[in-house]
Design an enzyme around this catalytic site. Sequence first.
Site, PDB file in Angstrom:
ATOM      1  N   HIS A 113       2.274  -7.226   8.931  1.00  0.00           N
ATOM      2  CA  HIS A 113       2.629  -6.233   7.905  1.00  0.00           C
ATOM      3  C   HIS A 113       3.948  -6.653   7.274  1.00  0.00           C
ATOM      4  O   HIS A 113       5.028  -6.244   7.692  1.00  0.00           O
ATOM      5  CB  HIS A 113       2.741  -4.842   8.542  1.00  0.00           C
ATOM      6  CG  HIS A 113       2.871  -3.727   7.551  1.00  0.00           C
ATOM      7  ND1 HIS A 113       2.404  -2.462   7.804  1.00  0.00           N
ATOM      8  CD2 HIS A 113       3.416  -3.667   6.307  1.00  0.00           C
ATOM      9  CE1 HIS A 113       2.664  -1.673   6.774  1.00  0.00           C
ATOM     10  NE2 HIS A 113       3.280  -2.401   5.849  1.00  0.00           N
TER      11      HIS A 113
ATOM     12  N   HIS B  46       5.354  -7.322   3.275  1.00  0.00           N
ATOM     13  CA  HIS B  46       5.203  -7.392   1.821  1.00  0.00           C
ATOM     14  C   HIS B  46       6.140  -8.478   1.320  1.00  0.00           C
ATOM     15  O   HIS B  46       7.364  -8.351   1.436  1.00  0.00           O
ATOM     16  CB  HIS B  46       5.557  -6.048   1.179  1.00  0.00           C
ATOM     17  CG  HIS B  46       4.696  -4.927   1.636  1.00  0.00           C
ATOM     18  ND1 HIS B  46       3.478  -4.633   1.035  1.00  0.00           N
ATOM     19  CD2 HIS B  46       4.834  -4.038   2.648  1.00  0.00           C
ATOM     20  CE1 HIS B  46       2.930  -3.605   1.656  1.00  0.00           C
ATOM     21  NE2 HIS B  46       3.730  -3.226   2.643  1.00  0.00           N
TER      22      HIS B  46
ATOM     23  N   HIS C  56      -2.750   0.898   4.086  1.00  0.00           N
ATOM     24  CA  HIS C  56      -1.689   1.790   4.547  1.00  0.00           C
ATOM     25  C   HIS C  56      -2.284   3.190   4.679  1.00  0.00           C
ATOM     26  O   HIS C  56      -2.871   3.715   3.727  1.00  0.00           O
ATOM     27  CB  HIS C  56      -0.551   1.832   3.537  1.00  0.00           C
ATOM     28  CG  HIS C  56       0.285   0.591   3.497  1.00  0.00           C
ATOM     29  ND1 HIS C  56      -0.241  -0.670   3.416  1.00  0.00           N
ATOM     30  CD2 HIS C  56       1.644   0.437   3.532  1.00  0.00           C
ATOM     31  CE1 HIS C  56       0.751  -1.556   3.395  1.00  0.00           C
ATOM     32  NE2 HIS C  56       1.905  -0.910   3.474  1.00  0.00           N
TER      33      HIS C  56
ATOM     34  N   GLU D 178       1.334   6.884   7.083  1.00  0.00           N
ATOM     35  CA  GLU D 178       2.786   6.664   7.075  1.00  0.00           C
ATOM     36  C   GLU D 178       3.418   7.984   6.619  1.00  0.00           C
ATOM     37  O   GLU D 178       3.978   8.731   7.415  1.00  0.00           O
ATOM     38  CB  GLU D 178       3.164   5.521   6.138  1.00  0.00           C
ATOM     39  CG  GLU D 178       4.660   5.259   6.081  1.00  0.00           C
ATOM     40  CD  GLU D 178       5.044   4.227   5.026  1.00  0.00           C
ATOM     41  OE1 GLU D 178       6.194   3.760   5.071  1.00  0.00           O
ATOM     42  OE2 GLU D 178       4.218   3.912   4.138  1.00  0.00           O
TER      43      GLU D 178
ATOM     44  N   ASP E 185       7.642  -5.041   7.523  1.00  0.00           N
ATOM     45  CA  ASP E 185       7.318  -4.309   6.307  1.00  0.00           C
ATOM     46  C   ASP E 185       8.012  -4.922   5.083  1.00  0.00           C
ATOM     47  O   ASP E 185       7.491  -5.841   4.468  1.00  0.00           O
ATOM     48  CB  ASP E 185       7.676  -2.833   6.475  1.00  0.00           C
ATOM     49  CG  ASP E 185       6.922  -1.907   5.527  1.00  0.00           C
ATOM     50  OD1 ASP E 185       6.168  -2.396   4.664  1.00  0.00           O
ATOM     51  OD2 ASP E 185       7.093  -0.682   5.639  1.00  0.00           O
ATOM     52  N   ASP E 186       9.167  -4.399   4.703  1.00  0.00           N
ATOM     53  CA  ASP E 186       9.966  -4.900   3.573  1.00  0.00           C
ATOM     54  C   ASP E 186      11.371  -5.206   4.094  1.00  0.00           C
ATOM     55  O   ASP E 186      12.312  -4.430   3.900  1.00  0.00           O
ATOM     56  CB  ASP E 186      10.028  -3.856   2.457  1.00  0.00           C
ATOM     57  CG  ASP E 186       8.654  -3.531   1.897  1.00  0.00           C
ATOM     58  OD1 ASP E 186       8.211  -4.238   0.986  1.00  0.00           O
ATOM     59  OD2 ASP E 186       8.034  -2.560   2.393  1.00  0.00           O
TER      60      ASP E 186
END
Length: 348
Positions: free
Chosen positions: A28, A30, A208, A211, A289-290
């Site tokens: 996961h 991005h 997703h 969340e 994630d980011d």
Amino acid sequence: MTMTAASTFVLPADLDAFIVGLPKAELHLHIEGSLEPELMFALAARNSVAIPYASVEDVRAAYAFSNLQDFLDIYYAGASVLLVRQDFHDLAMAYFERAHADGVRHAELMFDPQTHTDRGVPFADVIEGLLSAMAEAEARFGITSALILSFLRHLSEEAAFETLAMAEPWLDRIAAVGLDSSEVGHPPAKFERVFAAARAKGLKITAHAGEEGPPAYVHEALDLLNVDRIDHGNRALEDEALVARLVAEEMTLTVCPLSNHKLCVVDDLADHPLDRMLALGLKATINSDDPAYFGGYVADNYRAVAAARGLSREALATCARHSFTGSFLPEAAVAKHLAAIEAFVPES
């Protein structure tokens, strides 16, 4: 003792070395979310793009999010500096260098083509830049990787179909399709037909769900999108029957601890449910994630939950095992990586 730059967590040096050395996959991530402020400024200068920040410090000061939408606003502003094939190559290589330092053996990169094609950037430039970096990362670091084409859920299903059509020449180099962006108000059901079309083309499915969105979104991802794994999935814990189903189906959850904290999915990492997920039998994994926006790459996320929740080495190794069994790698490659974990753990 080692303190990470991403947090105030302090770990014994031997545990920190264990986390870094543990073979792991990242499921996961991005790639646009790995755009560090320094690279953002360098690309802005190279491409003569004006950005609404005077310095790297100003950008970092803006990283005070209260929800997912606050984050997305700055995320899309940052993406405006990505214009040509070399930009996407440089972005991905910067991630791979950090991943290599964190002990990542395989990465599955989510990318948001609509973020770029809607600005006039050709799909070919986006994907070819990423593919060239993926090839370089495997040659330099031995890191294998795969691409996940993510649809932006705040846009229409028609726009998603258009993006899937653009991707047609590269489908043999795309492992899966995903669903990201603003979750609330954009349920998986909105994209049922385009995901069916993607599966018919041989692509894996992830999305997703759970969340910020309710457990019902996780049900929809399972029942309507027929996902192969769930990204995040935290709110599934609110539904005992759903948890039992996820366990029975051996559904992988790509959990992102620092992201959960930064976006207020959890108020305090001391309350993060990762160890509860493992205790319930869920196939939870640890991901970043980011990372440029949420304070750390994958090893930082392992450190954070290890410190905040007191996770044992075996629990951390279990997450790493799940990261390979939940990947889109062939079975033989999965077996090889699992063997590497077993060889590493007794020696640590």
